[in-house]
Scaffold this motif. Structure first.
Motif, PDB file in Angstrom:
ATOM      1  N   GLY A 126       0.819  -1.215   0.000  1.00  0.00           N
ATOM      2  CA  GLY A 126       0.000   0.000   0.000  1.00  0.00           C
ATOM      3  C   GLY A 126       0.849   1.260   0.000  1.00  0.00           C
ATOM      4  O   GLY A 126       1.913   1.297   0.620  1.00  0.00           O
ATOM      5  N   VAL A 163      -3.158   2.763  -0.781  1.00  0.00           N
ATOM      6  CA  VAL A 163      -3.652   2.363  -2.100  1.00  0.00           C
ATOM      7  C   VAL A 163      -2.661   1.331  -2.633  1.00  0.00           C
ATOM      8  O   VAL A 163      -1.462   1.600  -2.714  1.00  0.00           O
ATOM      9  N   ASN A 164      -3.182   0.140  -2.956  1.00  0.00           N
ATOM     10  CA  ASN A 164      -2.289  -0.989  -3.257  1.00  0.00           C
ATOM     11  C   ASN A 164      -1.981  -1.196  -4.732  1.00  0.00           C
ATOM     12  O   ASN A 164      -1.007  -1.836  -5.068  1.00  0.00           O
ATOM     13  N   ASN A 165      -2.808  -0.661  -5.598  1.00  0.00           N
ATOM     14  CA  ASN A 165      -2.700  -1.055  -7.004  1.00  0.00           C
ATOM     15  C   ASN A 165      -1.977  -0.074  -7.914  1.00  0.00           C
ATOM     16  O   ASN A 165      -2.214  -0.039  -9.119  1.00  0.00           O
ATOM     17  N   LEU A 166      -1.079   0.705  -7.333  1.00  0.00           N
ATOM     18  CA  LEU A 166      -0.357   1.694  -8.144  1.00  0.00           C
ATOM     19  C   LEU A 166       0.522   1.058  -9.217  1.00  0.00           C
ATOM     20  O   LEU A 166       0.913   1.717 -10.177  1.00  0.00           O
ATOM     21  N   LEU A 173      -8.090   1.506 -10.380  1.00  0.00           N
ATOM     22  CA  LEU A 173      -6.808   1.166 -11.008  1.00  0.00           C
ATOM     23  C   LEU A 173      -6.852  -0.218 -11.656  1.00  0.00           C
ATOM     24  O   LEU A 173      -6.317  -0.433 -12.740  1.00  0.00           O
ATOM     25  N   VAL A 219     -10.047   3.172  -1.176  1.00  0.00           N
ATOM     26  CA  VAL A 219     -10.432   1.890  -1.783  1.00  0.00           C
ATOM     27  C   VAL A 219     -11.063   2.075  -3.162  1.00  0.00           C
ATOM     28  O   VAL A 219     -10.973   1.204  -4.019  1.00  0.00           O
ATOM     29  N   ASP A 278      -8.277   2.261  -5.629  1.00  0.00           N
ATOM     30  CA  ASP A 278      -7.733   0.913  -5.816  1.00  0.00           C
ATOM     31  C   ASP A 278      -8.560   0.103  -6.810  1.00  0.00           C
ATOM     32  O   ASP A 278      -8.022  -0.561  -7.693  1.00  0.00           O
TER      33      ASP A 278
END
Lengths: 309, 309
Positions: free
Chosen positions: A231, B232-235, B206, B200, B203
């Motif tokens: 994250g 935010v995990n999906n960068l 993305l 979220v 996220d």
């Protein structure tokens, strides 16, 4: 060797999809034979490989294929057969191995992402993570030629400064609080971040960006070996600091290759840009060479020499 | 009222820095008196407020000042005195209250961020979060005028479709898995995401972006009330999908205001663009009106009417 002759052909085959850090045992050396002949009347070409390069992004293709955009996963056990993107090398005044990285996709990545995405101006503050990689080395040197202040992070602090002319460098592994470290190296903040790392590094950078900063996302090496992505908490600063962040893929900028090649070879022959390689010899060493780059073992670009001509 | 006359002046004062969701008790109504007079020979102007608007971004300024770029925190107990950015309204054919949002900073945000950052093309897929806010309403309508497919998320699904002409809409509060929801509403993926929410939602977006997608970051309402920003995990998808993401602040685009005003008033008078307000009357209702927008109570732009002329 005569056309049609049957010769032995050694290959490195990916055995299974990789989870976590790649291991040598994920790959195997196999031998087969190949006829030196292309199908009658076809436009195919038969290639003799002289060099292989070890690129961190290969790791992404070693995991189970997902919808990752351009990073299509390899199919274990199969050979790569796409030949339509081959280019003929015309300038052979420089070592041929340079074309596997520095004068190839990595070099063009550095050039196009820095000049086209980051829009650098003289006097700006540039931070390069994974600065010792092929892309990072070159970005730092392009930035210096532009009159920017450049600092990078990587284990080899001295080399970054003495060899590549970075203004400063630090070893991120020795730093407990990356945000404070960056504040120390960039008291005025960062205008341009050349992103090769992702995760906690990106978080620390976002805190230290200046208004209207630019981030070229060219790699996220910290994420490649993870089953679950990390994250990033500080994206809010994209808003408050009006930051531009752009994912970059070199093939979108293929039209810049001739201009990149001309500029870079000129700088290279004039000694304004330098390049460091770490060459090992023999295909059987390729798995350990590739695995090694994720352990920070290489000093400069890791290249596997297969044949001298 | 005659110049120099002393009149009573009611004010809403921020008592303390706010943590978590703002409460009515964080503000208080105070009364003082004011002389209707500007200093001799000065260029100052004396203003009678007719309308106040409730904007989510005010929340950011109610927390302890930090290095947040343009969001400078308020100083509790003090008045806002910067008058240099005042503009005189010339076109009064439309309700004056519209200038607090729709024809003011919010409208220009929608216009400039959509056309300048998102570079929309006919037929593209546009997703607007917080679509019922002033900015979201307008972006959706600009996108429809451009010939895009538009879907938005917000509680008032029917209004988004019937009133503002969105192609589709969903209530994010009723959805368990936002990523799957977006996949359902955008089976082809999202070209343009107009970001007002963050966290979220970002996220999930993305994961569903298309190659070369654009994200204009105009707000992150989900983050304003948090002491700690959300990860935010999906960068990583910024990289693989070559996404452009840009933090936007309207004052960088002030030069577009005349052109925005002309275009938008024309669309408005021709009925091609509509606008919904939720007006409450009386300054004493301002705290509850502002608090209410974070609870999703308003249908359209929340405006506080102070005086009719």
């Amino acid at each position: 060797m005569a056309s049609g002759e049957e010769v032995s052909n050694q290959q490195i085959i990916l055995k299974n999809y990789v989870t976590g850090f790649p291991k040598e045992t994920d790959m195997e050396v196999v031998s087969s034979s190949i006829k030196l002949k292309v199908p009658e009347g076809s436009n195919s070409i038969l290639v003799k490989n002289l060099y292989l390069s070890c690129d961190p992004s290969l790791r992404v293709r070693m995991r189970k294929p997902e919808n990752l955009g351009y990073f299509v996963g390899f199919t274990p056990g199969s050979c790569h057969t796409r030949t339509e993107t081959f280019r003929k090398i015309t300038c052979t005044d420089v070592p041929l191995s340079y074309y596997t990285g520095f004068l190839g996709m990595n070099g063009l990545t550095a050039y196009a992402a820095f000049f086209e995405v980051c829009s650098p101006k003289k006097g700006e503050y540039v931070y390069v993570s994974a600065a010792f990689g092929t892309v990072g080395q070159l970005v730092g040197q392009f930035a210096k030629l532009m009159g920017c202040y450049v600092a990078g992070s990587k284990e080899k602090v001295d080399l970054l400064k003495t060899k590549f002319g970075f203004d400063d460098a630090f070893n991120y592994k020795e730093e407990e609080d990356l945000a404070s470290t960056l504040k120390r190296y960039f008291p005025e903040g960062i205008d341009i971040y050349f992103e090769n790392v992702g995760g906690v590094m990106l978080d620390a950078v976002l805190l230290n960006m200046r208004l209207h900063g630019r981030i070229a996302v060219c790699g996220m090496i910290s994420q490649y070996n993870r089953a679950k992505l990390e994250g990033v908490n500080n994206l809010f600063y994209l808003l408050t600091k009006r930051i531009l962040m752009r994912g970059f893929f070199v093939l979108d900028y293929g039209h810049l290759y001739p201009q990149f090649l001309e500029t870079t070879i000129k700088h290279l022959t004039e000694g304004k840009i330098v390049y460091v390689e770490d060459v090992v010899e023999g295909l059987e060493k390729a798995p350990s060479a590739l695995v090694g780059i994720f352990q920070g073992h290489s000093v400069g670009r890791k290249v596997v020499l297969l044949a001298r001509d």
